[in-house]
Scaffold this motif. Structure first.
Motif, PDB file in Angstrom:
ATOM      1  N   UNK A 124       5.980 -33.723   7.877  1.00  0.00           N
ATOM      2  CA  UNK A 124       5.694 -32.299   7.810  1.00  0.00           C
ATOM      3  C   UNK A 124       4.315 -32.164   7.174  1.00  0.00           C
ATOM      4  N   UNK A 125       3.462 -31.366   7.771  1.00  0.00           N
ATOM      5  CA  UNK A 125       2.117 -31.176   7.235  1.00  0.00           C
ATOM      6  C   UNK A 125       1.859 -29.703   6.972  1.00  0.00           C
ATOM      7  N   UNK A 126       1.141 -29.433   5.891  1.00  0.00           N
ATOM      8  CA  UNK A 126       0.709 -28.082   5.551  1.00  0.00           C
ATOM      9  C   UNK A 126      -0.806 -28.093   5.505  1.00  0.00           C
ATOM     10  N   UNK A 127      -1.419 -27.188   6.251  1.00  0.00           N
ATOM     11  CA  UNK A 127      -2.877 -27.122   6.288  1.00  0.00           C
ATOM     12  C   UNK A 127      -3.318 -25.674   6.197  1.00  0.00           C
ATOM     13  N   UNK A 128      -4.489 -25.480   5.633  1.00  0.00           N
ATOM     14  CA  UNK A 128      -5.027 -24.132   5.517  1.00  0.00           C
ATOM     15  C   UNK A 128      -5.330 -23.578   6.902  1.00  0.00           C
ATOM     16  N   UNK A 129      -5.008 -22.305   7.116  1.00  0.00           N
ATOM     17  CA  UNK A 129      -5.237 -21.686   8.422  1.00  0.00           C
ATOM     18  C   UNK A 129      -6.675 -21.182   8.577  1.00  0.00           C
ATOM     19  N   UNK A 222       2.048 -24.812   9.375  1.00  0.00           N
ATOM     20  CA  UNK A 222       3.069 -25.824   9.111  1.00  0.00           C
ATOM     21  C   UNK A 222       3.333 -26.602  10.399  1.00  0.00           C
ATOM     22  N   UNK A 223       3.161 -27.909  10.316  1.00  0.00           N
ATOM     23  CA  UNK A 223       3.451 -28.774  11.456  1.00  0.00           C
ATOM     24  C   UNK A 223       4.623 -29.675  11.152  1.00  0.00           C
ATOM     25  N   UNK A 224       5.533 -29.829  12.092  1.00  0.00           N
ATOM     26  CA  UNK A 224       6.667 -30.734  11.931  1.00  0.00           C
ATOM     27  C   UNK A 224       6.673 -31.720  13.087  1.00  0.00           C
ATOM     28  N   UNK A 225       6.487 -32.984  12.734  1.00  0.00           N
ATOM     29  CA  UNK A 225       6.249 -34.035  13.718  1.00  0.00           C
ATOM     30  C   UNK A 225       5.033 -33.628  14.561  1.00  0.00           C
ATOM     31  N   UNK A 226       5.160 -33.513  15.850  1.00  0.00           N
ATOM     32  CA  UNK A 226       3.992 -33.169  16.665  1.00  0.00           C
ATOM     33  C   UNK A 226       4.070 -31.733  17.180  1.00  0.00           C
ATOM     34  N   UNK A 227       4.693 -30.862  16.406  1.00  0.00           N
ATOM     35  CA  UNK A 227       4.878 -29.478  16.838  1.00  0.00           C
ATOM     36  C   UNK A 227       4.500 -28.509  15.724  1.00  0.00           C
TER      37      UNK A 227
END
Length: 265
Positions: A124-129, A222-227
């Protein structure tokens, strides 16, 4: 012993793989498997493509722990796919000669704002929008650990450690370890801001909570796996390794570390 003979094929309807997939279905039927069109009826789910297709197959079929997942690659080297679509005879030979084994990979649970949990097999990745840093309070169990300021964070499973996590200098983790890894994306570390500054591992008995501070931050992607998830307005994310295990069919002589050596060395 549970008899597994109902197989569902997960693949993109692309001309480049349709013909090969049809041949694979015919081979499965000839070897005593029943090809089903509804994944809910299957106890074997075979993805055709690459690691991305495998992750999508697991996600789209609900992270089932009552069936086997099989990765069939159309590319050269993949982590989740031990079989190649052009070697169908070798695939059946491995099955008949007991050259395969079942390996279990842990799923990461992500609870968002206490409203419900999502699963990840990779990360799971969190990145600034926007072009602005995120500010996040990090808690391990009930302990306030640090306040992160930077572009984002990656929370990965052992099998996900070789993907996005490795690209930011995270550690490659043996999947036999029941743990998950937290890695930073461009953290600020100076006289005013301070984080651990390195990736760290948490055991399957630990829970991590991230509180997004909206006074200085905007909502993350928020990304989960490749989505990418459609959720934007979140304030609290909780992570823990679950008891759910994704069962995959692997060749006995093709371990995780065989793949690491082949891919990176």
């Amino acid at each position: 012993m549970t008899v597994r003979n109902k197989i569902f094929f997960f693949y993109k309807k692309e001309d480049s793989i349709l013909e090969k997939t049809e041949r694979l279905k015919a081979l499965a039927n000839s070897e005593g498997f029943e090809v089903v069109e509804n994944e809910k009826e299957a106890n074997i789910i075979a993805s055709i493509g690459g690691d991305g297709s495998f992750l999508q197959a697991v996600r789209k079929t609900g992270f089932r722990d009552d069936c086997l997942y099989v990765g069939v690659s159309t590319l050269e080297s993949e982590f989740y796919c031990d079989f190649h679509i052009d070697d169908q005879a070798g695939m059946m030979s491995a099955i008949k000669n007991e050259q395969i084994e079942v390996r279990k990979y842990p799923a990461l649970s992500v609870n968002i704002d206490g409203q419900g949990s999502f699963y990840c097999l990779n990360e799971c990745s969190l990145r600034s929008s926007i072009i602005r840093t995120l500010e996040i309070d990090v808690f391990i169990d009930d302990l306030y650990f640090e306040t992160f300021r930077g572009d984002g964070m990656i929370i990965s499973t052992p099998t996900g450690s070789t993907a996005y996590n490795k690209s930011v200098n995270g550690a490659v983790v043996d999947p036999m370890l029941a743990c998950y890894q937290i890695s930073e994306l461009a953290s600020l570390n100076n006289n005013h801001y301070r984080t651990l500054g390195s990736s760290f591992l948490l055991s399957d008995n630990r829970k991590m909570t991230l509180i997004i501070k909206h006074d200085n931050s905007h909502y993350p992607i928020i990304g989960m796996d490749n989505e990418a998830m459609s959720i934007r307005h979140c304030e609290k994310l909780s992570f823990e390794l679950t008891d759910k295990r994704i069962k995959t069919v692997k060749l006995k002589d093709n371990s995780f570390w065989h793949k690491v050596r082949r891919s990176f060395l």
